[in-house]
Design an enzyme around this catalytic site. Structure first.
Site, PDB file in Angstrom:
ATOM      1  N   LYS A 162       0.860  -1.186   0.000  1.00 32.85           N
ATOM      2  CA  LYS A 162       0.000   0.000   0.000  1.00 32.85           C
ATOM      3  C   LYS A 162       0.895   1.234   0.000  1.00 32.85           C
ATOM      4  O   LYS A 162       1.726   1.418   0.890  1.00 32.85           O
ATOM      5  CB  LYS A 162      -0.913   0.000   1.225  1.00 32.85           C
ATOM      6  CG  LYS A 162      -1.869   1.180   1.260  1.00 32.85           C
ATOM      7  CD  LYS A 162      -2.767   1.113   2.485  1.00 32.85           C
ATOM      8  CE  LYS A 162      -3.732   2.275   2.531  1.00 32.85           C
ATOM      9  NZ  LYS A 162      -4.592   2.229   3.740  1.00 32.85           N
TER      10      LYS A 162
ATOM     11  N   LYS B 155      -2.243  -1.505  -3.698  1.00 31.28           N
ATOM     12  CA  LYS B 155      -3.083  -0.303  -3.668  1.00 31.28           C
ATOM     13  C   LYS B 155      -2.184   0.922  -3.753  1.00 31.28           C
ATOM     14  O   LYS B 155      -1.216   1.011  -2.995  1.00 31.28           O
ATOM     15  CB  LYS B 155      -3.893  -0.290  -2.368  1.00 31.28           C
ATOM     16  CG  LYS B 155      -4.834   0.892  -2.217  1.00 31.28           C
ATOM     17  CD  LYS B 155      -5.569   0.853  -0.882  1.00 31.28           C
ATOM     18  CE  LYS B 155      -6.512   2.040  -0.764  1.00 31.28           C
ATOM     19  NZ  LYS B 155      -7.184   2.080   0.556  1.00 31.28           N
TER      20      LYS B 155
END
Length: 343
Positions: A211, A266
């Site tokens: 992320k 992400k």
């Protein structure tokens, strides 16, 4: 001309032009379908949804077409997801600001918003729909950070202890997948142990393993109400730098070793190279999140008439599959499902 085989990695010989004309297989729709390398189906979709207290719908200004849903409305939307064949939804709470504290205690309240809603959804649809709950403190903290803060710093180990408590109450509420998005070191192993010891060994962990500290999260923070809490602060001390690629592989390796059932990258489209590296390196179930900023750009351009909305929805999602993703979290999930049902 030599072409690399995607199955063996060895060169597959082809004759030179004009004996080889690659346009031959593109000439008709049936032929293009016959040789299609990558497919997109409803089974590849996870629908992120925002839930709020009360009833009704509340538009999110920076996410056109996306609403915060009250408790009764979220159940109806879950039933719609089942009807569309979407395998799973991911719930994110817009927590009442009065419940946000420095220690984010509402995160491990067994009767908090997402726990209540999860119980209602599972009562309504049972195992016909997977429910994914995020594990992080930002929707519940008065400072907007994903972890506990001491002397201006996000602290790791004490945060992990709280995340374990949060994961246990969410699993007890009936969620199917715990999705730690906090990026604290060591949290996957700790959460796996905590879930197992609490009798939730069947609950999956989908780790936000790679992320990034991205500028594409703005509309999401508006939707859950953490933007105002975070203010001018950032999350660069625990989320990855967009400059990093090898580090993502290290993060994924650690999370798999600690017991993650699946991993996530992400944001999505700006990081398709990471999706491809993760899938090729580990071969584990790999997901990508088409985040709020990506959605807002495509939806905004489509609403303005600058892009063909239906076409870019499906093309963007297909790109995740081509990169190696097994599934995609996308705010376009319902739109994509309806389009795919027409094909």
């Amino acid at each position: 001309m030599l072409v690399l085989s995607r199955f063996s990695g060895s060169p597959a010989p082809r004759a030179a032009f004009p004996a080889t004309r690659l346009r031959r297989v593109r000439a008709t729709d049936w032929s293009r379908r016959l040789v299609r390398e990558t497919t997109l189906s409803v089974d590849d979709l996870i629908w992120p949804l925002f839930v709020m207290d009360g009833s009704g719908e509340q538009p999110v200004g920076s996410l056109p077409g996306v609403n915060r849903l009250g408790e009764t409305d979220i159940v109806a939307t879950a039933k719609r997801a089942v009807d569309l064949g979407i395998p799973a939804i991911a719930l994110f709470p817009a927590t009442d600001p009065k419940l946000k504290t420095e220690d984010a205690a509402e995160a491990f309240n067994p009767d908090n918003l997402v726990c209540r809603v999860t119980r209602q959804i599972k009562d309504a649809v049972g195992d016909s729909l997977g429910v994914i709950l995020d594990v992080a403190l930002d929707p519940y903290s008065s400072h907007g950070q994903d972890g506990l803060v001491r002397d201006g710093q996000v602290i790791n180990d004490e945060t992990v202890d709280v995340l374990c408590q949060q994961a246990i109450v969410q699993a007890a509420a009936g969620c199917d997948i715990i999705a730690p998005s906090d990026m604290m070191d060591g949290r996957i192993g700790a959460i796996r142990t905590a879930l197992d010891e609490a009798g939730h060994s069947g609950v999956q962990i989908m780790s936000y393993a790679a992320k990034y500290a991205s500028a594409f999260y703005g509309p999401f923070r508006d939707a859950v109400g953490s933007a105002a809490s975070l203010g001018a602060a950032d999350k660069k001390t625990y989320q990855q730098s967009p400059a990093q690629s090898d580090e993502a592989i290290a993060e994924v390796a650690l999370d798999i070793a600690e017991g993650a059932d699946s991993v996530m990258v992400k944001p999505g489209m700006p990081y398709l190279d990471i999706v491809a590296r993760v899938k090729e390196t580990f071969g584990v179930p790999t997901f990508a999140y088409q985040v709020s900023g990506e959605y807002a750009m495509l939806r905004g351009a489509a609403d303005a008439g600058w892009l063909n909305g239906d076409a870019v929805i499906l093309e963007s999602l297909l790109s995740f599959k081509r990169a190696g993703a097994d599934g995609v979290l996308t705010y376009f999930a319902a739109d994509a499902a309806e389009l795919l049902h027409r094909v």
